[in-house]
Design a protein around this motif. Structure first.
Motif, PDB file in Angstrom:
ATOM      1  N   PRO A 289      -2.473  -6.784   0.396  1.00  0.00           N
ATOM      2  CA  PRO A 289      -1.219  -7.515   0.176  1.00  0.00           C
ATOM      3  C   PRO A 289      -0.231  -6.694  -0.649  1.00  0.00           C
ATOM      4  CG  PRO A 289      -3.083  -8.997  -0.087  1.00  0.00           C
ATOM      5  CD  PRO A 289      -3.666  -7.621   0.092  1.00  0.00           C
ATOM      6  N   PHE A 290       1.024  -6.777  -0.280  1.00  0.00           N
ATOM      7  CA  PHE A 290       2.046  -5.941  -0.914  1.00  0.00           C
ATOM      8  C   PHE A 290       2.290  -6.376  -2.354  1.00  0.00           C
ATOM      9  CE2 PHE A 290       3.293  -5.775   3.650  1.00  0.00           C
ATOM     10  CZ  PHE A 290       2.992  -4.425   3.847  1.00  0.00           C
ATOM     11  N   GLU A 291       2.520  -5.391  -3.217  1.00  0.00           N
ATOM     12  CA  GLU A 291       2.741  -5.628  -4.633  1.00  0.00           C
ATOM     13  C   GLU A 291       4.186  -5.313  -4.982  1.00  0.00           C
ATOM     14  OE1 GLU A 291       2.498  -5.500  -8.927  1.00  0.00           O
ATOM     15  OE2 GLU A 291       3.114  -3.835  -7.659  1.00  0.00           O
ATOM     16  N   PHE A 292       4.785  -6.134  -5.807  1.00  0.00           N
ATOM     17  CA  PHE A 292       6.217  -6.038  -6.106  1.00  0.00           C
ATOM     18  C   PHE A 292       6.611  -4.660  -6.616  1.00  0.00           C
ATOM     19  CE2 PHE A 292       9.676  -6.442  -9.225  1.00  0.00           C
ATOM     20  CZ  PHE A 292      10.652  -7.027  -8.447  1.00  0.00           C
TER      21      PHE A 292
ATOM     22  N   HIS B 156      -5.320 -12.103 -15.466  1.00  0.00           N
ATOM     23  CA  HIS B 156      -4.108 -11.381 -15.071  1.00  0.00           C
ATOM     24  C   HIS B 156      -4.362 -10.652 -13.760  1.00  0.00           C
ATOM     25  CE1 HIS B 156      -6.438  -8.668 -17.710  1.00  0.00           C
ATOM     26  NE2 HIS B 156      -6.144  -7.759 -16.780  1.00  0.00           N
ATOM     27  N   GLY B 157      -3.297 -10.430 -13.022  1.00  0.00           N
ATOM     28  CA  GLY B 157      -3.414  -9.783 -11.726  1.00  0.00           C
ATOM     29  C   GLY B 157      -2.100  -9.154 -11.305  1.00  0.00           C
ATOM     30  N   PRO B 158      -2.083  -8.570 -10.124  1.00  0.00           N
ATOM     31  CA  PRO B 158      -0.860  -7.896  -9.644  1.00  0.00           C
ATOM     32  C   PRO B 158       0.219  -8.888  -9.232  1.00  0.00           C
ATOM     33  CG  PRO B 158      -2.539  -7.853  -7.954  1.00  0.00           C
ATOM     34  CD  PRO B 158      -3.198  -8.434  -9.170  1.00  0.00           C
ATOM     35  N   CYS B 159       1.420  -8.365  -9.070  1.00  0.00           N
ATOM     36  CA  CYS B 159       2.560  -9.185  -8.650  1.00  0.00           C
ATOM     37  C   CYS B 159       2.648  -9.156  -7.126  1.00  0.00           C
ATOM     38  CB  CYS B 159       3.850  -8.656  -9.269  1.00  0.00           C
ATOM     39  SG  CYS B 159       3.811  -8.560 -11.064  1.00  0.00           S
ATOM     40  N   LEU B 160       1.906 -10.041  -6.481  1.00  0.00           N
ATOM     41  CA  LEU B 160       1.819 -10.012  -5.028  1.00  0.00           C
ATOM     42  C   LEU B 160       3.015 -10.714  -4.389  1.00  0.00           C
ATOM     43  CD1 LEU B 160      -1.988 -10.753  -4.514  1.00  0.00           C
ATOM     44  CD2 LEU B 160      -0.818  -8.553  -4.700  1.00  0.00           C
TER      45      LEU B 160
END
Length: 715
Positions: free
Chosen positions: A335-338, A314-318
């Motif tokens: 990197p921007f995350e949602f 699992h990871g961030p919502c990039l």
């Protein structure tokens, strides 16, 4: 509507509206309270976009006074005072009050009612002149209120008495306060410096880095943040459009997306903002990415295959938006995350406010009231410099034709002259879309949109966001190993929203000819800094600039006087003038300027026009006829151009402290020149500069004049 003479007013029914709904601001008619409600909101009466939605709560009042003061407040809202009462001697009054002043007056009445209740008084008609005098003493000695605040309380009680003359029940009437006939001075605390000048400027150690980071956001990071937010909005819009009954095969695209992630060993995007469920399905993000309804996403993600895979990968919502801006040669952000890009957007809006607040001198209400198109592009010849004007509304001094407060504000007669950084901040806010206000609440804080329509962000909200911005910057700096760029805590507490205007005046007055916090050139002393800032002096910041300039002059001259009394010496063509000016200022002001009136008095005396130039280690005892910094000395220059000081000017004077600073600077330059760490041509120039500074220090020792009792002026 006027109060008819000899006609008693009667309270309305409990279910009647507090005021006529036709008077409500458009779209706020539903917010008009009923007379019997437990609390009254007056938001529907004001057209000021930054007005706070404060309410009158009747639980503030002891029960025995609740209905009398409810009736008094209803009268205050709906009826103006008769001209005869407005014209009475004493503190100035207006026939109608603004919404903010109504709320404040009722709040003050509640304090009075609580005080009466504690003294065992149960009716307003039982209050005596002695009671009112005791209450005035209570405000001073017990509450410790400043003079202007105490005046507001006493004026509020005078208004309560005037309205009581038309009440049918004598029990609800307050006698005439003694200060109406005798004047207020005997009932007030001693005068003290009040108003905007009592606000502490933001310390340079805090303001400098704060402006640096604000300008970074506005000028360098804005494109990245706005592009990322646009992608965020697009994904949210896709997810919203998918709401409704499920269609056959609704989850196929999500399954295909998950299978591709599984095949490539990539993590499944999950929410990270919910600490209790760190691996919760990112419903809105996945809906926008795959075109799958949110509720279908949750059912698919509960399947054992995808639940187990998500637990292990699992990871961030990039977002796909690239990070293009740099900080120290590296991308300024990961990197921007949602789910966090909206926080970055808030910080960008806050940065725009900081830039506007500090680089214009506008009041907070004027900034929050700015509208789209307030800074139009101008047509100009190619060879002419680009110049922008900001057309803003002012609310503090807005009056209607009857002299009462106009909550809609009025457009300033003199627009603000905008430097490029300010124009950029306006353009960033305009790119966010929407209509009307640049800081529209429904756009930047969309909670309870029905109450926020047509309103801007509140002062308190913006104040809190500034603190959050500082916290984010310090965390970001720490994580990037750039602790030296963190924003230190201001010694006077929270930065807030109202201190930028004072800080601008402080920097202009105390940093003449220098760079203000980030190499943004403001120019020369006082209000003649430049054509742009001179235009600003017509619109309300003139007094602040005068105050800061005079306070700076008074402090410096008082320090010089004290140093002379301790045996320090003065040299230069204007040495005698500096000594006389220091003695005169100390005798008249004692180094303290406490009001704008004192500031104007000091600045009106040409013998006290003494300004320190710390860059060249001297005092300028400004005499326009002798000044070499102005080629046209017969003009209207009222202050020196300290960035053009000439060594042979007849206005120069130096103190022993300047001589010590000259020696220290000469030693430092000499050491750098001899270190072997700088190129030879630069070392030669540094050595020449060191010798010139040392010669100035030596010349001071040869020419100095003494009037005190300390050691003599010997080398």
């Amino acid at each position: 509507m006027s109060l008819a003479p000899n006609t008693f007013l009667r309270p309305p029914a409990a279910d009647a509206y507090v005021f006529d709904r036709s008077l409500a601001v458009e779209s706020r008619g539903d917010f008009v309270p009923r007379y019997g409600d437990a609390w009254w909101s007056l938001l529907a009466l004001t057209r000021n976009p930054s007005a706070v939605d404060d309410v009158i709560r009747w639980r503030w009042f002891p029960e025995v006074f609740r209905e009398p003061f409810r009736f008094a407040s209803w009268t205050l809202i709906n009826y103006p005072l008769p001209d005869a009462d407005v014209a009475r001697h004493g503190a100035a009054m207006r026939s109608r009050l603004s919404v903010g002043r109504i709320l404040k007056t009722v709040n003050q009445w509640s304090l009075f009612a609580q005080w009466l209740h504690q003294r065992g008084v149960r009716q307003l008609s039982y209050v005596s002149a002695e009671d009112l005098a005791d209450f005035a003493l209570h405000l001073n000695k017990v509450r410790g209120l400043a003079r202007n605040t105490a005046v507001s309380h006493l004026v509020g009680l005078s208004r309560l008495h005037y309205y009581g003359q038309v009440y049918p029940l004598s029990a609800d009437r307050l006698i005439e306060p003694p200060w109406v006939a005798e004047g207020m001075d005997d009932y007030l605390p001693a005068a003290s410096p009040m108003g905007e000048n009592a606000t502490e400027p933001i310390g340079p150690a805090t303001m400098g880095p704060l402006l640096v980071w604000a300008l970074r956001f506005v000028e360098e990071y804005a494109d990245d943040i706005l592009n990322a937010y646009e992608e965020h909005r697009r994904l949210v819009a896709v997810a919203d459009d998918l709401k409704g009954p499920l269609k056959p095969g609704a989850g196929e695209r999500l399954v295909a997306y998950l299978e591709q992630l599984e095949a490539e060993g990539k993590p499944v995007p999950v929410t990270t903002w919910n600490a209790s469920k760190p691996r919760a399905a990112a419903g809105v993000f996945l809906a926008g990415k795959t075109g799958t309804p949110v509720h279908k996403i949750y059912s698919v993600m509960r399947q054992p295959r995808w639940r187990d895979y998500t637990a292990r990968h699992h990871g961030p919502c990039l977002l796909d938006t690239p990070v293009t801006a740099k900080l120290g040669g590296e991308p300024w952000h990961e990197p921007f995350e949602f789910y966090t890009v909206t926080t970055l957007l808030k910080h960008l809006v806050t940065a725009c406010f900081v830039v506007l607040g500090y680089l214009t001198g506008m009041r907070t209400g004027e900034i929050l009231g700015l509208e789209r198109g307030c800074c139009p592009d101008v047509q100009r010849a190619q060879e002419e410099p680009q110049r922008h004007l900001i057309y803003a509304r002012q609310f503090k001094v807005a009056r209607d034709e009857d002299g009462n407060h106009d909550s809609a504000g009025v457009v300033r007669e003199a627009p603000w002259v905008a430097v490029p950084q300010v124009v950029r901040a306006v353009r960033v806010l305009e790119r966010l879309g929407g209509h009307g206000l640049l800081f529209a609440a429904e756009l930047h804080d969309p909670r309870t949109p029905e109450r926020r329509s047509g309103r801007s962000l509140a002062w308190s909200t913006m104040s809190n966001r500034i603190e959050s911005f500082i916290e984010w910057v310090n965390t970001h700096s720490q994580g990037r190993g750039r602790q030296a760029e963190a924003i230190p805590r201001d010694p006077h507490g929270r930065v807030g929203t109202g201190r930028f205007r004072r800080t601008l005046a402080w920097h202009i007055a105390r940093r003449p000819g220098g760079l203000v916090a980030l190499a943004v050139q403001y120019g020369h002393m006082r209000t003649l800094i430049s054509e742009g800032y001179a235009a600003r002096s017509r619109g309300g910041i003139h007094d602040l600039l005068d105050f800061e300039t005079a306070r700076n002059v008074a402090e410096q001259l008082s320090e010089v006087h004290e140093a002379i009394q301790n045996g320090e010496a003065v040299s230069g063509p204007a040495a005698r003038r500096l000594i006389d000016a220091a003695a005169q200022e100390h005798s008249r002001f004692g180094g303290i300027i406490a009001s704008v009136r004192q500031a104007r008095t000091l600045l009106a005396d040409p013998t006290l026009h003494v300004f320190e130039n710390k860059e060249t280690f001297l005092f300028c005892n400004y005499d326009r006829a002798k000044a070499l910094c102005h080629p046209g000395r017969g003009g209207k220059n009222e202050a020196p151009s300290l960035d053009r000081c000439k060594a042979n000017c007849a206005n120069i004077a130096r103190t022993d402290e300047h001589a010590r600073q000259l020696k220290k600077a000469a030693d430092s330059l000499g050491q750098q020149a001899a270190s072997g760490l700088v190129p030879e041509p630069l070392a030669d120039r540094m050595q020449e500069r060191a010798q010139a500074l040392a010669q100035l220090a030596h010349q001071h020792e040869l020419d100095c004049v003494m009037t005190g009792t300390g050691p003599s002026c010997e080398p």
